[in-house]
Design an enzyme around this catalytic site. Structure first.
Site, mmCIF file in Angstrom:
data_model
loop_
_atom_site.group_PDB
_atom_site.id
_atom_site.type_symbol
_atom_site.label_atom_id
_atom_site.label_comp_id
_atom_site.label_asym_id
_atom_site.label_seq_id
_atom_site.Cartn_x
_atom_site.Cartn_y
_atom_site.Cartn_z
ATOM 1 N N HIS A 268 -7.445 -7.949 -1.276
ATOM 2 C CA HIS A 268 -8.598 -7.049 -1.156
ATOM 3 C C HIS A 268 -9.709 -7.459 -2.121
ATOM 4 O O HIS A 268 -10.299 -6.632 -2.807
ATOM 5 C CB HIS A 268 -8.165 -5.604 -1.391
ATOM 6 C CG HIS A 268 -7.294 -5.063 -0.293
ATOM 7 N ND1 HIS A 268 -7.770 -4.793 0.969
ATOM 8 C CD2 HIS A 268 -5.960 -4.768 -0.268
ATOM 9 C CE1 HIS A 268 -6.769 -4.332 1.727
ATOM 10 N NE2 HIS A 268 -5.667 -4.324 1.004
ATOM 11 N N ASP A 330 -1.363 -4.889 -3.367
ATOM 12 C CA ASP A 330 -0.880 -4.686 -2.007
ATOM 13 C C ASP A 330 -1.586 -5.608 -1.023
ATOM 14 O O ASP A 330 -2.654 -6.134 -1.297
ATOM 15 C CB ASP A 330 -1.111 -3.233 -1.577
ATOM 16 C CG ASP A 330 -2.592 -2.879 -1.500
ATOM 17 O OD1 ASP A 330 -3.313 -3.224 -2.455
ATOM 18 O OD2 ASP A 330 -3.026 -2.280 -0.505
ATOM 19 N N GLU A 331 -0.981 -5.776 0.127
ATOM 20 C CA GLU A 331 -1.589 -6.431 1.285
ATOM 21 C C GLU A 331 -2.343 -7.715 0.913
ATOM 22 O O GLU A 331 -3.537 -7.856 1.158
ATOM 23 C CB GLU A 331 -2.524 -5.444 2.005
ATOM 24 C CG GLU A 331 -1.781 -4.237 2.564
ATOM 25 C CD GLU A 331 -2.686 -3.244 3.243
ATOM 26 O OE1 GLU A 331 -2.233 -2.543 4.177
ATOM 27 O OE2 GLU A 331 -3.868 -3.119 2.846
ATOM 28 N N ALA A 332 -1.603 -8.637 0.319
ATOM 29 C CA ALA A 332 -2.187 -9.917 -0.081
ATOM 30 C C ALA A 332 -1.617 -11.030 0.800
ATOM 31 O O ALA A 332 -0.545 -11.573 0.508
ATOM 32 C CB ALA A 332 -1.895 -10.197 -1.561
#
EC number: 3.2.1.52
Length: 763
Positions: A268, A330-332
């Site tokens: 992000h 998160d969400e990498a």
């Protein structure tokens, strides 16, 4: 002598205060005794508070000044009529409040306890005090009921989150948001400041983070699933100067709120990389993201990146006085790292297993830096992957599993599961709801959260600090909509974390809901744009002895439901409605012949599976399980526009085996169902479906059918069963393999796909 009676954790009718009034406190106190009579506050009522309770004392005086037009004169402890004094026997953040006919006495061991006692006293006062006085108005005399309260929080961490990166909210709204949390005895505000779509905090060493990274050229219109894709063509952005940040922090201190800033890493990060391309693995110029989702460009673990992040965090830590810094985690996606020579060399040099190990190395290194500056990190539960940083606190969002794993490792945990804590999910099944990201999270489900999973021992449970609700703002562009999504669900979260999770839900929830109804005038006075579902009708299929009925309920007491079925005359609902054919039900809530709220409509398909029994080899994901397995054969289809209602069931990465027992052998003609299909949010229709039909003698027919790929959001499936010939099945088994891993280059790459299935119609 005054007489009293004891009421614990309930709604309290007051004798001697007002025959029609109720004491409405949210969150409810641990123990309360109601006495006869009232205490009167006016401009001559004297006030004493010990110096360490200045925040509580000042808050109360300013509250009275705004709403009543006066402050209380100070007197000595001996002469004062309202006293806040120190009592070392009170628990941390707890308080003792006693209101008699001559005095209000508050005891607390710390400043937090004194502040929360004042918040309780505030809620005992008229709601009219919440709005500023108009010219010529006055509230010269105020009455509060005589009572005694002993109170303290169940959890030390009571949090609420706000994402200002997808959509920006100015500092005045942020302060209002914080003030509303304080009223509910929340103590942590998680401020999500950086994202792919915008960097919102001024960093003096890197000015282009805000001059470039805080603005995107346009914003996607509609939902991520909508086709064709559209954009508004308008430049959008904003950021907080460090002076703005200091102002908000100073205000939060007056509300007894600690702010936890979040600076996302390693994923992000597209807004930051757009400002400083050297922070990415490719070094190429990229734009600030104009749509939602998860993006491939993440921070590259180079020395210059770590220098950048340490400099950023130094300025952040200098600004925020709290002990925590949230670093995301998160969400990498790892595609850039997989194709980066530097990253692959670093994996070898550090003897790491893979890219997950590299992320763990990244988080460990940042944690060491943050710890060296006297702070602690919080990360989303992905920081568990590759090995958990030793002192990190885990925010468990994908479910409770990450929190369980971290607690068993003796890391501290904050529970914020999507299933119960994501307030960007739909809160009603009404189709006129504002666009939300997906999911279905009604007030009742928030209230049902227990932050301590039963899988943990008593000792392991001590590592659960508390819980937090989250508001992500992809689809929340305005302040009014933000409030609409938060209220009243935050009332439920506040009660869970302060009063503790319900031990008797069937009793506690109606009690809580009745207090929510009475709390609404206070929200009105505060000019909060809350969602009002107090007068909705709710419907549910129930089955008894092989027969089908439809039950109607409304959550508030003292109301009447009137309904019609298949265009019959409207009648008063008194008992579940017998369903023996395809039916359409319309209903409304009434009080004293006045129609309240919105009308209700339900269509029921009385197919051959509706009286059957169903088994599924795995449970649906808790975030998408509102209707339970019965939702698949209850005769009611899910929404055609969204997968987040109680009729759609969602499974994350599971191969499904669904068995339906029809109860007897039947002659069948077809089986129909449908799947949601939205690759942008990781939802893929399966590639095939297998059906096994079996009679009572064990004879079976096996059928298999390919499901063709499509760009449609709804994928219909139909299998003709006329080819069964002489076989009359009693049992039908559907085998539905999961789509599999999402390919690189697509949203959710490297993760297994979601499967969403609707009603299974058997004819």
């Amino acid at each position: 002598m005054r007489t009293y009676f004891l009421l614990i954790l309930s709604v309290f009718c007051i004798s001697g205060f007002s025959q029609t009034s109720e004491i409405v406190l949210i969150p409810k106190p641990q123990q309360m005794e109601i006495h006869n009579g009232t205490f009167t506050i006016d401009k001559n009522t004297s006030f004493y508070f010990e110096p360490q309770f200045e925040i509580a004392g000042n808050f109360f005086n300013e509250f009275l000044q705004k709403g009543a037009g006066f402050k209380l004169p100070s007197k000595s402890k001996k002469k004062a009529q309202i006293i806040i004094e120190k009592d070392g026997n009170q628990p941390s953040e707890g308080y003792f409040l006693d209101i008699s006919d001559s005095k209000i006495n508050i005891k607390a061991s710390d400043a937090s306890g004194a502040f929360y006692a004042i918040q309780t006293l505030r809620q005992l006062l008229p709601t009219s005090l919440e709005r500023p006085l108009s010219a010529g108005e006055e509230n010269s005399t105020l009455s509060v009921p005589q009572l005694t309260i002993t109170d303290f929080p169940k959890f030390q961490y009571r949090g609420m989150h706000l994402d200002v990166a997808r959509h920006f909210f100015d500092k005045e709204f942020v302060k209002k948001y914080i003030a509303n949390l304080a009223m509910l005895k929340m103590n942590k505000f998680h401020w999500h400041l950086t994202e792919d779509q915008g960097w919102r905090i001024e960093i003096k060493k890197y000015p282009e983070l805000t001059s470039k990274g805080a603005f995107r050229e346009e914003t996607r219109i509609g939902h991520y699933e909508d086709k064709p894709i559209r954009y508004d063509g308008k430049r959008y952005g904003g950021f907080y100067t460090q002076e703005d940040i200091k102002e908000v922090i100073a205000f939060a201190k007056t509300q007894n709120i600690t702010i936890i800033p979040e600076i996302e890493m390693p994923g992000h990060a597209q807004a930051a990389i757009s400002a400083y391309p050297e922070l990415g693995c490719t070094g190429e110029q990229i734009p600030v993201a104009t749509t939602w989702g998860v993006f491939e460009d993440i921070f590259c673990p180079k020395e210059e990146t770590f220098t950048f992040l340490e400099n950023v965090l130094t300025e952040v830590m200098d600004l925020f006085p709290g002990e925590y810094i949230h670093i995301g985690g998160d969400e990498a996606p790892k595609l850039r790292w997989k194709n980066c020579a530097h990253c692959q060399q670093l994996i070898k040099e550090k003897n790491l297993k893979n890219e997950d190990g590299l992320q763990s190395y990244f988080i460990h290194r940042i944690e060491e830096f943050v710890n060296s500056n006297g702070k602690k990190i919080i990360g989303w539960d992905e920081i568990l992957e590759g090995g958990l940083a030793p002192n990190a606190t885990v925010m468990s969002w994908r479910g409770v599993e990450g929190g369980i794993e971290a607690a068993k490792q003796h890391n501290q945990v904050i529970m914020t599961p999507v299933s119960h804590a994501y307030l960007d999910y739909y809160q009603s099944e009404n189709l006129d709801e504002p666009t939300a990201i997906g999911g279905f999270l009604p007030l009742k489900k928030v209230y049902s959260l227990n932050p301590i999973p039963q899988e943990l021992s008593e000792e392991e449970g001590k590592y659960i600090l508390g819980a937090q609700a989250n508001l992500w703002t992809e689809y929340i562009p305005t302040e009014k909509q933000a409030e609409y999504m938060v209220f009243p669900r935050i009332l439920a979260m506040s009660e869970v974390v302060w009063s503790g999770p319900s031990k008797n839900f069937d009793k506690d929830y109606p009690d809580f809901f009745s207090r929510v109804e009475e709390f609404m005038p206070r929200l009105d006075a505060l000019n909060i744009n809350y969602a009002n579902y107090l007068y909705e009708v709710e419907g549910e299929i129930i089955k008894k002895n092989g027969k089908v009925y439809y039950e109607l309920t409304t959550p508030t007491k003292g109301k009447e439901i009137r309904y019609s079925i298949n265009d019959s005359e409207e009648q008063i609902y008194t008992e579940p409605i017998s369903i023996t054919e395809n039916s359409e039900i319309n209903a409304n809530v009434y009080k004293d012949d006045e129609k309240l709220g919105r009308g209700f409509n339900e269509k029921i398909n009385y197919h051959k599976g509706i009286t059957g029994n169903i088994k599924i080899n795995v449970e649906p994901n808790p975030a998408y399980a509102a209707g339970g397995k019965e939702a698949l054969i209850n005769g009611i289809s899910g929404s055609e526009k969204r997968y987040g209602d109680k009729e759609w069931l969602g499974f994350w990465g599971d191969d499904l085996e669904i068995t339906i027992d029809l109860g007897e052998e039947m002659e069948l003609s077809s089986l129909k169902t449908r799947f949601f299909n939205s690759p942008g949010v990781w939802i893929y229709a399966p590639k095939e479906l297998h059906i096994t039909c079996t009679n009572t003698r064990g004879e079976e027919v096996y059928l298999s059918k390919e499901i063709k790929a499509s760009n449609k959001n709804l994928i219909d499936f139909k299998q003709e069963l006329k080819s069964l010939k002489n076989l009359k099945p009693r049992y039908i088994k559907l085998t539905i393999p999961n789509y599999g891993m999402i390919p690189d280059g697509l949203q959710g790459a490297g993760h297994r796909a979601w499967t969403f299935i609707d009603e299974i119609v058997i004819e």
